[in-house]
Scaffold this motif. Structure first.
Motif, short mmCIF file in Angstrom:
data_model
loop_
_atom_site.label_atom_id
_atom_site.label_comp_id
_atom_site.label_asym_id
_atom_site.label_seq_id
_atom_site.Cartn_x
_atom_site.Cartn_y
_atom_site.Cartn_z
N MET A 103 53.55 42.63 18.69
CA MET A 103 52.01 42.43 18.89
C MET A 103 52.13 41.38 20.31
N LEU A 104 51.01 41.99 20.88
CA LEU A 104 50.68 41.49 22.15
C LEU A 104 49.67 40.45 21.97
N THR A 105 50.00 39.34 22.87
CA THR A 105 48.96 38.25 22.89
C THR A 105 47.87 38.64 24.05
N GLY A 106 47.04 37.86 24.09
CA GLY A 106 45.79 38.03 24.82
C GLY A 106 46.25 37.98 26.31
N LYS A 107 46.99 37.08 26.95
CA LYS A 107 47.48 36.79 28.06
C LYS A 107 48.27 38.34 28.50
N GLN A 108 49.01 38.62 27.70
CA GLN A 108 49.91 39.84 27.86
C GLN A 108 48.83 41.19 27.92
N LYS A 109 47.99 41.10 27.16
CA LYS A 109 47.01 42.29 27.18
C LYS A 109 46.21 42.48 28.50
N ARG A 110 45.57 41.10 29.24
CA ARG A 110 45.06 41.27 30.36
C ARG A 110 46.03 41.52 31.35
N PHE A 111 47.28 40.93 31.26
CA PHE A 111 48.08 41.50 32.21
C PHE A 111 48.41 43.01 32.34
N LEU A 112 48.56 43.68 31.19
CA LEU A 112 48.65 45.04 31.17
C LEU A 112 47.45 45.80 31.65
N ARG A 113 46.21 45.30 31.33
CA ARG A 113 45.06 45.96 31.83
C ARG A 113 44.87 45.98 33.01
N SER A 114 45.21 44.69 33.69
CA SER A 114 45.15 44.69 35.20
C SER A 114 46.25 45.90 35.90
N LYS A 115 47.33 46.08 35.20
CA LYS A 115 48.31 46.90 35.60
C LYS A 115 47.58 48.41 35.39
N ALA A 116 47.03 48.65 34.48
CA ALA A 116 46.52 50.05 34.19
C ALA A 116 45.42 50.14 34.73
N HIS A 117 44.63 49.32 35.60
CA HIS A 117 43.39 49.76 36.21
C HIS A 117 43.56 50.65 37.35
N HIS A 118 44.73 50.88 38.03
CA HIS A 118 44.98 51.71 38.99
C HIS A 118 45.49 53.04 38.75
N LEU A 119 45.65 53.39 37.38
CA LEU A 119 46.52 54.68 36.81
C LEU A 119 45.40 55.49 36.57
N ASP A 120 45.82 56.75 36.64
CA ASP A 120 44.98 57.78 36.02
C ASP A 120 45.26 58.26 34.82
N PRO A 121 44.22 58.58 33.88
CA PRO A 121 44.77 59.40 32.55
C PRO A 121 45.82 60.56 32.69
N ILE A 122 46.91 60.42 32.07
CA ILE A 122 47.95 61.56 32.12
C ILE A 122 47.55 62.41 30.81
N PHE A 123 46.82 62.34 29.70
CA PHE A 123 46.76 63.09 28.54
C PHE A 123 45.19 63.05 28.50
N GLN A 124 44.56 64.33 27.80
CA GLN A 124 43.40 64.35 27.49
C GLN A 124 43.18 64.79 26.18
N VAL A 125 42.24 64.32 25.27
CA VAL A 125 42.33 64.67 23.76
C VAL A 125 40.80 65.33 23.73
N GLY A 126 40.99 66.66 23.46
CA GLY A 126 39.64 67.49 23.58
C GLY A 126 39.41 68.01 22.11
N LYS A 127 38.62 68.93 21.88
CA LYS A 127 38.16 69.65 20.88
C LYS A 127 38.97 69.65 19.57
N GLY A 128 40.28 70.06 19.88
CA GLY A 128 41.40 70.08 19.02
C GLY A 128 41.88 68.74 18.52
N GLY A 129 41.50 67.70 19.10
CA GLY A 129 41.96 66.27 18.61
C GLY A 129 43.41 66.19 18.98
N THR A 130 44.07 65.45 18.00
CA THR A 130 45.45 65.09 18.44
C THR A 130 46.39 65.74 17.42
N ASN A 131 47.75 66.10 17.69
CA ASN A 131 48.70 66.91 16.93
C ASN A 131 49.97 66.21 17.16
N GLU A 132 50.84 66.68 16.26
CA GLU A 132 52.34 66.28 16.54
C GLU A 132 52.81 66.53 17.89
#
Length: 97
Positions: free
Chosen positions: A1-30
């Motif tokens: 389980m992540l703490t609030g401090k860790q989540k803030r840190f990860l959000r700052s790291k993720a800010h510059h990332l681009d999405p590498i997956f897209q979930v569309g009409k089919g939804g998610t699958n195995e």
């Protein structure tokens, strides 16, 4: 389980990332869960984009992705989901305590 401090840190790291997956009409699958697990092992922190034509609610998609891939849900902002899972082989992100 992540703490609030860790989540803030990860959000700052993720800010510059681009999405590498897209979930569309089919939804998610195995196949998608497997690919996300592989991507998390390689990168530790990823973004997933939920497209407008997705039939599932973005919060439901985020919950399913985090449970099925064994990742921590960092954030759902807009239609973007941020996931984190510590890598066994290629650990690069050092979380604050």
């Amino acid at each position: 389980m992540l703490t609030g401090k860790q989540k803030r840190f990860l959000r700052s790291k993720a800010h510059h990332l681009d999405p590498i997956f897209q979930v569309g009409k089919g939804g998610t699958n195995e196949n998608m869960y497997g690919q996300i697990r592989d991507a998390l092992e390689a990168r530790e922190l990823i973004k997933v984009s939920v497209l407008q034509n997705c039939e599932e609610d973005k919060d439901t998609v985020a919950e399913n992705l985090s449970k099925r891939s064994g990742a921590e849900l960092v954030q759902v902002i807009g239609n973007t989901i941020v996931l984190y899972k510590e890598s066994k082989e290629k650990k690069t992100i050092e979380l604050p305590s």
